[in-house]
Design a protein around this motif. Structure first.
Motif, PDB file in Angstrom:
ATOM      1  N   ILE A 422       6.926   1.468   3.401  1.00  0.00           N
ATOM      2  CA  ILE A 422       5.981  -0.506   2.839  1.00  0.00           C
ATOM      3  C   ILE A 422       6.484  -0.685   2.236  1.00  0.00           C
ATOM      4  N   LEU A 423       5.612   0.251   0.957  1.00  0.00           N
ATOM      5  CA  LEU A 423       5.759   0.235   0.410  1.00  0.00           C
ATOM      6  C   LEU A 423       6.589   0.350  -0.578  1.00  0.00           C
ATOM      7  N   ALA A 424       7.878  -0.026  -0.731  1.00  0.00           N
ATOM      8  CA  ALA A 424       8.755   0.222  -1.759  1.00  0.00           C
ATOM      9  C   ALA A 424       9.157  -1.131  -1.335  1.00  0.00           C
ATOM     10  N   GLU A 425       9.303  -1.698  -0.187  1.00  0.00           N
ATOM     11  CA  GLU A 425      10.294  -2.468   0.400  1.00  0.00           C
ATOM     12  C   GLU A 425       8.773  -3.949  -0.287  1.00  0.00           C
ATOM     13  N   VAL A 426       7.638  -3.528  -0.073  1.00  0.00           N
ATOM     14  CA  VAL A 426       7.015  -5.358   0.511  1.00  0.00           C
ATOM     15  C   VAL A 426       6.304  -5.010  -2.060  1.00  0.00           C
ATOM     16  N   LEU A 427       6.462  -3.723  -1.648  1.00  0.00           N
ATOM     17  CA  LEU A 427       6.120  -4.086  -3.216  1.00  0.00           C
ATOM     18  C   LEU A 427       4.600  -4.107  -3.656  1.00  0.00           C
ATOM     19  N   ASP A 428       3.527  -5.075  -3.558  1.00  0.00           N
ATOM     20  CA  ASP A 428       2.329  -5.036  -3.329  1.00  0.00           C
ATOM     21  C   ASP A 428       1.714  -4.147  -3.060  1.00  0.00           C
ATOM     22  N   GLU A 429       0.339  -3.174  -3.685  1.00  0.00           N
ATOM     23  CA  GLU A 429      -0.200  -2.480  -3.123  1.00  0.00           C
ATOM     24  C   GLU A 429      -1.095  -3.484  -1.440  1.00  0.00           C
ATOM     25  N   SER A 430      -1.626  -4.274  -1.633  1.00  0.00           N
ATOM     26  CA  SER A 430      -2.889  -5.163  -1.010  1.00  0.00           C
ATOM     27  C   SER A 430      -1.746  -5.391   0.258  1.00  0.00           C
ATOM     28  N   ASP A 431      -0.545  -5.829   0.046  1.00  0.00           N
ATOM     29  CA  ASP A 431      -0.108  -6.314   1.052  1.00  0.00           C
ATOM     30  C   ASP A 431       0.606  -4.973   1.525  1.00  0.00           C
ATOM     31  N   THR A 432       0.778  -4.132   1.383  1.00  0.00           N
ATOM     32  CA  THR A 432       1.177  -2.630   2.440  1.00  0.00           C
ATOM     33  C   THR A 432       0.267  -2.257   2.369  1.00  0.00           C
ATOM     34  N   PHE A 433      -1.108  -2.208   2.742  1.00  0.00           N
ATOM     35  CA  PHE A 433      -2.359  -1.963   3.310  1.00  0.00           C
ATOM     36  C   PHE A 433      -2.070  -2.518   4.334  1.00  0.00           C
ATOM     37  N   TRP A 434      -2.090  -4.177   4.569  1.00  0.00           N
ATOM     38  CA  TRP A 434      -2.269  -4.248   5.365  1.00  0.00           C
ATOM     39  C   TRP A 434      -1.165  -4.565   6.451  1.00  0.00           C
ATOM     40  N   CYS A 435       0.253  -4.256   5.612  1.00  0.00           N
ATOM     41  CA  CYS A 435       0.811  -4.240   6.910  1.00  0.00           C
ATOM     42  C   CYS A 435       0.808  -2.917   7.675  1.00  0.00           C
ATOM     43  N   PHE A 436       0.370  -2.039   6.727  1.00  0.00           N
ATOM     44  CA  PHE A 436       0.625  -0.346   7.513  1.00  0.00           C
ATOM     45  C   PHE A 436      -1.159  -0.673   8.265  1.00  0.00           C
ATOM     46  N   VAL A 437      -1.740  -1.101   7.773  1.00  0.00           N
ATOM     47  CA  VAL A 437      -2.469  -1.509   9.082  1.00  0.00           C
ATOM     48  C   VAL A 437      -3.155  -1.819  10.489  1.00  0.00           C
ATOM     49  N   GLY A 438      -1.359  -3.326   9.768  1.00  0.00           N
ATOM     50  CA  GLY A 438      -0.692  -3.631  11.356  1.00  0.00           C
ATOM     51  C   GLY A 438      -0.041  -2.668  12.663  1.00  0.00           C
ATOM     52  N   LEU A 439       0.491  -2.012  11.984  1.00  0.00           N
ATOM     53  CA  LEU A 439       1.596  -0.934  12.143  1.00  0.00           C
ATOM     54  C   LEU A 439       0.663   0.097  12.459  1.00  0.00           C
ATOM     55  N   MET A 440      -0.741   0.869  12.248  1.00  0.00           N
ATOM     56  CA  MET A 440      -1.250   1.258  12.842  1.00  0.00           C
ATOM     57  C   MET A 440      -1.702   0.596  14.182  1.00  0.00           C
ATOM     58  N   GLN A 441      -1.999  -0.797  14.465  1.00  0.00           N
ATOM     59  CA  GLN A 441      -2.922  -1.367  15.461  1.00  0.00           C
ATOM     60  C   GLN A 441      -1.693  -1.653  16.844  1.00  0.00           C
ATOM     61  N   ASN A 442      -0.947  -2.307  16.227  1.00  0.00           N
ATOM     62  CA  ASN A 442       0.105  -2.888  16.678  1.00  0.00           C
ATOM     63  C   ASN A 442       1.454  -1.678  17.632  1.00  0.00           C
ATOM     64  N   THR A 443       1.267  -0.598  17.165  1.00  0.00           N
ATOM     65  CA  THR A 443       3.576  -0.460  17.514  1.00  0.00           C
ATOM     66  C   THR A 443       2.496   1.763  17.951  1.00  0.00           C
ATOM     67  N   ILE A 444       2.788   1.652  18.998  1.00  0.00           N
ATOM     68  CA  ILE A 444       2.352   2.264  19.909  1.00  0.00           C
ATOM     69  C   ILE A 444       2.800   3.862  19.626  1.00  0.00           C
ATOM     70  N   PHE A 445       4.588   4.066  19.406  1.00  0.00           N
ATOM     71  CA  PHE A 445       4.635   5.228  18.337  1.00  0.00           C
ATOM     72  C   PHE A 445       3.923   5.654  17.550  1.00  0.00           C
ATOM     73  N   VAL A 446       3.241   5.026  17.035  1.00  0.00           N
ATOM     74  CA  VAL A 446       2.411   5.223  15.480  1.00  0.00           C
ATOM     75  C   VAL A 446       0.779   5.992  15.225  1.00  0.00           C
TER      76      VAL A 446
END
Length: 648
Positions: A422-446
């Motif tokens: 995610i960091l390698a594609e989004v290229l922004d630390e803050s944006d990556t953090f909140w994308c990761f938050v969304g990944l953990m909240q909304n994707t069942i398999f992680v």
């Protein structure tokens, strides 16, 4: 004459003898010990982990030759030698692909010794150069013997000398992992050919020993079709047993199969190939003048089938990961980014303001593991390569801050594997953090890797296998509780297939799952697809639990991700056509958005009767009293099937 030209000549003369030699008839011509049947350069074997700092490619020379065998009469020997050793005219290595008994081998070559004595490295012939440089690939684990290190470098250029020396040392290091390989195919458990192109010329040869050790040879530039012809004529592939049962049990190649890259039309989703990869122009077509995504369902469907072009992943992924709302305008997203940047800064400040005691606890439970993981995550990716890479430090801060933001989950090993892409594609630390938050909240398999979460996933997966691949499910049942735990797929679920497929294919699977098209559980259909395509050995060889784990573990990074995705989409489509589904799979039909059966078709639900805490089915089904016949047999009668409406 160069080695390559000599072997090709031998191959052309020997190939027409293969059928006769394999038949075992008394009238067939006698087989010459060492007769070369097939030879191909630039065949490679990929390692599980490429040595850091080494080149991406490392080809080798593969050949098959006949060898006399006291029990089998004749057998096939497969040998593979790195091209780097052939270039150095390494006599020890060359004996593997040109045995002393071979009619091709006249006398030991003196070219290597001559080059060594002259103080100049051997310069390969034009044929060798063309074969060696035609394709460069990586290769995999194998032992190797001592290496000839007599190489000369110019003394008038210290920098050039050091550069060449470093490069040669890397080659030697890679040879320690990807050394000479030689095996008697007559003693192997199975041979599998997986074609990766529609022309069926390129792909992989997978050789499995009886001890469940695997070697995967990659034919990136053709030649696998010719090898397929050789194997189909070889009697130990066409016969599953010999007259001598003792010989059969100990020596015969037990299984041989060929897998084509195309699925039969009956196993393909009817909308397959109707959607192209989402590129810049098609992405912009989904946005209105304000920057809002119109017809979200169509966008998710396009991503599910076609994927996302690398150039716009950084812009589209935040939508899939629920960082941006599809209804948000461009201006609203910029305002959101500014707000989230402030929130992220506050989270980080909270971490940095810990008391000494809190810092010690945090180090023991979180930071120690994070620091250990980040330095070895995705180091083959240029984005994270090298010492003191600031991107590695960004990944570290994201993970530490997430543990502060969500102390209930904290940090678990493997999270770095999810953040890094995610960091390698989004290229922004803050944006990556909140994308990761969304990944953990909304994707069942992680979601958080709690035991109950994994057990629920395995329950669904077992039921899917029972419906779609009954033979494999029955094999799991025969292994008892250990088999039903399906240890081989735990890593698939926890790390989202990242350790099973190259990055490009794994990220394509992530996008298909993040699209949430028709189900939140598409990752389970990917698991079933892997089993359907690559699990034949498990059933045919009746592999035990540990062997099954080794079987799928050795196939990691050697499976065709696109083929698996197509099969998974087909399995989802077939699941939707089932006239009834077990109530144990009820949750697979719940979706955050448009429902699975949006066309108005609603399947019947069959109660499995396994509800220990309730006498009635919590999903509306009931179990009928046993019929006289089934009662006398000690079995339950048929279940009552009630229609259940799956709604948002």
């Amino acid at each position: 004459m160069s080695l390559g030209r000599l072997l090709r000549r031998a191959s052309s003369k020997a190939s027409d003898l293969l059928t006769l030699n394999s038949s075992g008839s008394s009238g067939s011509p006698s087989v010459l010990d060492g007769e070369i049947i097939y030879s191909k350069n630039n065949v490679c074997v990929h390692p599980l982990q490429v040595l850091q700092g080494l080149g991406e490619h490392h080809p080798g020379y593969l050949c098959l030759y006949m060898e006399k065998d006291e029990l089998l009469g004749t057998t096939l020997i497969l040998a593979w030698v790195p091209n780097s050793r052939i270039q150095r005219q390494d006599e020890e290595a060359l004996r593997y692909i040109t045995p002393e008994s071979s009619p091709v081998r006249k006398a030991p070559s003196k070219r290597g010794r001559h080059a060594q004595g002259s103080g100049e490295p051997h310069q390969p012939s034009p044929v060798e150069q063309r074969e060696t440089c035609d394709n460069h690939m990586t290769c995999s684990t194998s032992s190797t013997s001592s290496l000839d290190t007599n190489l000369q470098f110019p003394e008038n250029s210290g920098q050039l000398q050091n550069s060449k020396w470093d490069e040669q040392q890397k080659v030697f290091a890679l040879e320690q992992i990807c050394g000479v390989f030689r095996v008697d195919l007559g003693q192997m458990r199975s041979l599998r050919l997986f074609f990766s192109d529609e022309a069926c010329t390129s792909g992989q040869l997978v050789v499995a020993s009886r001890e469940s050790q695997y070697k995967v040879f990659h034919f990136h530039h053709g030649g696998l079709d010719k090898l397929s012809e050789v194997f189909q004529q070889w009697k130990h592939c066409t016969e599953t047993h010999l007259k001598d049962q003792q010989v059969s049990n100990e020596k015969t190649c037990m299984q041989f199969s060929i897998r084509r890259p195309k699925l039969p039309s009956s196993e393909t989703h009817p909308e397959e190939n109707m959607y192209k990869k989402l590129d810049v122009s098609t992405w912009l077509n989904h946005l209105n003048e304000s920057g809002q995504v119109e017809e979200e369902y169509k966008l998710r469907k396009a991503i599910f089938f076609g994927g996302i072009d690398v150039s716009i992943r950084g812009e589209v992924w935040p939508f899939l990961l629920r960082y941006y709302s599809h209804e948000s305008t461009s201006e609203e997203r910029e305002a959101l980014r500014a707000q989230k940047r402030r929130e992220y800064s506050e989270i980080q400040q909270k971490r940095l303001s810990m008391t000494p005691e809190e810092q010690r606890e945090f180090w023991r439970h979180v930071q120690f593991t994070v620091d250990k993981d980040v330095v070895r995550t995705d180091r083959s990716n240029q984005f994270f390569r090298g010492e003191d890479n600031p991107n590695v430090e960004s990944m570290r801060r994201i993970l530490l801050n997430y543990a502060v933001y969500n102390p209930t989950i904290g940090y678990s090993q493997g999270m770095s594997d999810l953040v890094a892409p995610i960091l390698a594609e989004v290229l922004d630390e803050s944006d990556t953090f909140w994308c990761f938050v969304g990944l953990m909240q909304n994707t069942i398999f992680v979601s958080s890797p709690r035991d109950e979460d994994m057990e629920k996933q395995l329950l669904y997966l077992r039921e899917l296998l029972r419906l779609t691949h009954l033979r494999f499910y029955q094999h799991l049942v025969s292994l008892g509780e250990d088999g039903l735990q399906m240890l081989f797929c735990h890593r698939w679920i926890l790390l989202c297939f990242k350790r099973e497929f190259p990055d490009a294919e794994a990220l394509r699977m992530w996008e298909a799952c993040w699209a949430h098209y028709q189900t939140d559980y598409f990752h389970l259909f990917i698991c079933v697809a892997i089993v359907v395509i690559y699990g034949d050995d498990v059933i045919e060889q009746q592999l035990a639990t540990d062997q099954m784990l080794l079987h799928f573990g050795n196939l990691a990074m050697h499976m065709n991700g696109e083929l698996v995705l197509r099969k998974a989409r087909s399995l989802l489509y077939q699941f939707r056509l089932l006239p009834r589904i077990p109530c144990s799979l009820h949750d697979l039909c719940k979706l955050c958005g448009t429902g699975m059966w949006d066309s108005g078709y609603i399947p019947a639900v069959e109660c499995t009767g396994h509800h220990p805490e309730s006498e009635s089915c919590p999903y509306g089904g009931t179990v009928e009293a046993p019929s006289p016949k089934s009662a006398s047999e000690g079995k339950k009668g048929p279940k009552t099937r009630e229609v259940f409406s799956f709604r948002k």
